[in-house]
Design an enzyme around this catalytic site. Structure first.
Site, PDB file in Angstrom:
ATOM      1  N   GLU A 129      26.561 -15.050 -16.244  1.00 15.16           N
ATOM      2  CA  GLU A 129      27.603 -15.651 -17.068  1.00 15.16           C
ATOM      3  C   GLU A 129      27.744 -17.144 -16.779  1.00 15.16           C
ATOM      4  OE1 GLU A 129      29.025 -11.432 -15.949  1.00 15.16           O
ATOM      5  OE2 GLU A 129      27.771 -13.022 -15.133  1.00 15.16           O
TER       6      GLU A 129
ATOM      7  N   ALA B 100      -2.396   8.271  -7.154  1.00 13.24           N
ATOM      8  CA  ALA B 100      -3.548   8.288  -8.058  1.00 13.24           C
ATOM      9  C   ALA B 100      -4.325   9.570  -7.796  1.00 13.24           C
ATOM     10  CB  ALA B 100      -4.434   7.072  -7.821  1.00 13.24           C
TER      11      ALA B 100
ATOM     12  N   THR C  26      -1.917   8.294   5.802  1.00 13.94           N
ATOM     13  CA  THR C  26      -2.352   7.285   4.828  1.00 13.94           C
ATOM     14  C   THR C  26      -2.662   5.965   5.510  1.00 13.94           C
ATOM     15  OG1 THR C  26      -1.112   8.284   3.011  1.00 13.94           O
ATOM     16  CG2 THR C  26      -1.651   5.955   2.793  1.00 13.94           C
TER      17      THR C  26
END
Length: 367
Positions: free
Chosen positions: A72, A178, A219
């Protein structure tokens, strides 16, 4: 007399429809502007504002950076000198309820009242406890006409991570993986590149739009990822590694790189990390995910991207701790064996097709 009443009613209906169409058009512009703050303003929400006089935009702005001026204020400051005299007679459109509290900046409601604006159109109410309708209430108490709910669903969706954080007291959680056409995400012996370069760029944009990324120790060991957002934008997301027993060597990229803040969640007391690593001790006998999410929430991490591996992803799914998921499927690749992709039920829609890669969005089914 009846004919005259019908004419007046018909005119009134056309006027309302025209005004509603204008509201939608200018609110769409607010949302476009707001989205430009993606990756730069969290933990604040993305907000856009447009000032309109006589169906002409005379000012616009958006929240550009956390700690800086809100939408604003930027909108009002953008008004050219020759149009300053029109501000009080203009309509202010804003995608989210203006704040009415002091944070890093003064209340936006103060700026609106200072400029004597008499008409404000708002996309949606801000559920944050410091605002939560109080901005609207104060504007109305000063005689400002306030309309709420224009493109409300779109406004809520844009800031879904912000709203999840404040209503559920946890980060918004996005899952991503994936997989091959036959449903494998890799092998247990070596890294397999499944997605193409375009999809990888999409992943980096996902990283950019989240406050943190989390992976498990398997991972980190197998893929040795950097978990950066070099192909994305905005501030680097916090890298979070869940390594309960300290299996990941300090020589791995995730623990060596200083390109982004890195937190390691572990139960080990005797493990030594580089000085730049934030070590978070967790209780082995308590729920690991709940401890990770609680720590993230307390440190104002509004959103987390879960990138794997399969065990960690399935743990989030089993605990029903997810808000959306992106699955990249290489439709031309088959592994025939390896680590199976997670199983996830939900509302499915295809959002992108990049050559052989099909990217699917999965969202929880609404009750």
């Amino acid at each position: 007399m009846l004919l005259q009443r019908c004419f007046v009613f018909s005119y009134f209906c056309r006027y309302c429809m025209q005004q509603h169409t204008q509201h939608i058009r200018y609110m769409q512009r607010c949302l476009q502007l707001a989205a430009l703050g993606n990756g730069y303003v969290a933990p604040n929400p993305m907000v856009g504002a447009v000032l309109v006089y006589n169906d002409t935009i005379i000012g616009e702005g958006y929240h550009q950076q956390y700690g800086k001026a809100h939408a604003e204020v930027n909108c009002l400051q953008s008004v050219a000198q020759e149009h300053q005299c029109l501000i009080a007679a203009a309509t202010l459109y804003v995608s989210l309820e203006p704040c009415n509290h002091f944070g890093k900046t003064p209340p936006c409601v103060d700026a609106i009242l200072k400029h004597n604006i008499k008409h404000v159109v708002i996309g949606c109410v801000d559920t944050y406890s410091e605002v939560a309708g109080m901005g609207i209430e104060r504007l109305r108490s000063h005689g400002v006409e306030v309309e709420v709910g224009i493109l409300e669903d779109a406004a809520l969706y844009l800031n879904r991570k912000f709203f999840t954080y404040h209503t559920q007291q946890r980060p918004h959680i996005t899952l991503k993986w994936a997989q091959t056409a036959d449903g494998f995400i890799g092998t247990s012996t070596h890294r397999v590149l499944i997605s193409n370069a375009i999809s990888q760029r999409f992943t980096h944009r996902l990283r950019s739009s989240n406050a943190a990324i989390v992976v498990g120790s398997n991972t980190a060991l197998l893929d040795n990822p950097l978990l950066d957002h070099r192909l994305g934008f905005g501030r680097p997301p916090v890298r979070m590694l869940i390594d309960r027993y300290g299996k990941v060597p300090v020589t791995h990229h995730l623990l060596q790189s200083t390109s982004a803040p890195t937190w390691v969640f572990t139960v080990r007391e005797d493990y030594t990390f580089p000085e730049h690593i934030g070590v978070v001790k967790i209780n082995e006998h308590e729920n690991t995910l709940q401890q990770v999410l609680q720590y993230a929430y307390e440190n104002k991490i509004q959103s987390i991207l879960v990138e794997g591996g399969a065990v960690l992803l399935q743990a989030f799914i089993a605990a029903q701790l997810w808000d959306e998921a992106y699955v990249i499927t290489n439709t031309a690749m088959y592994l025939q064996q390896g680590i199976k992709a997670p199983k996830l039920q939900g509302k499915t829609s295809i959002v992108h097709q990049f050559e052989n890669d099909c990217i699917t969005l999965i969202e929880p089914e609404k009750n």
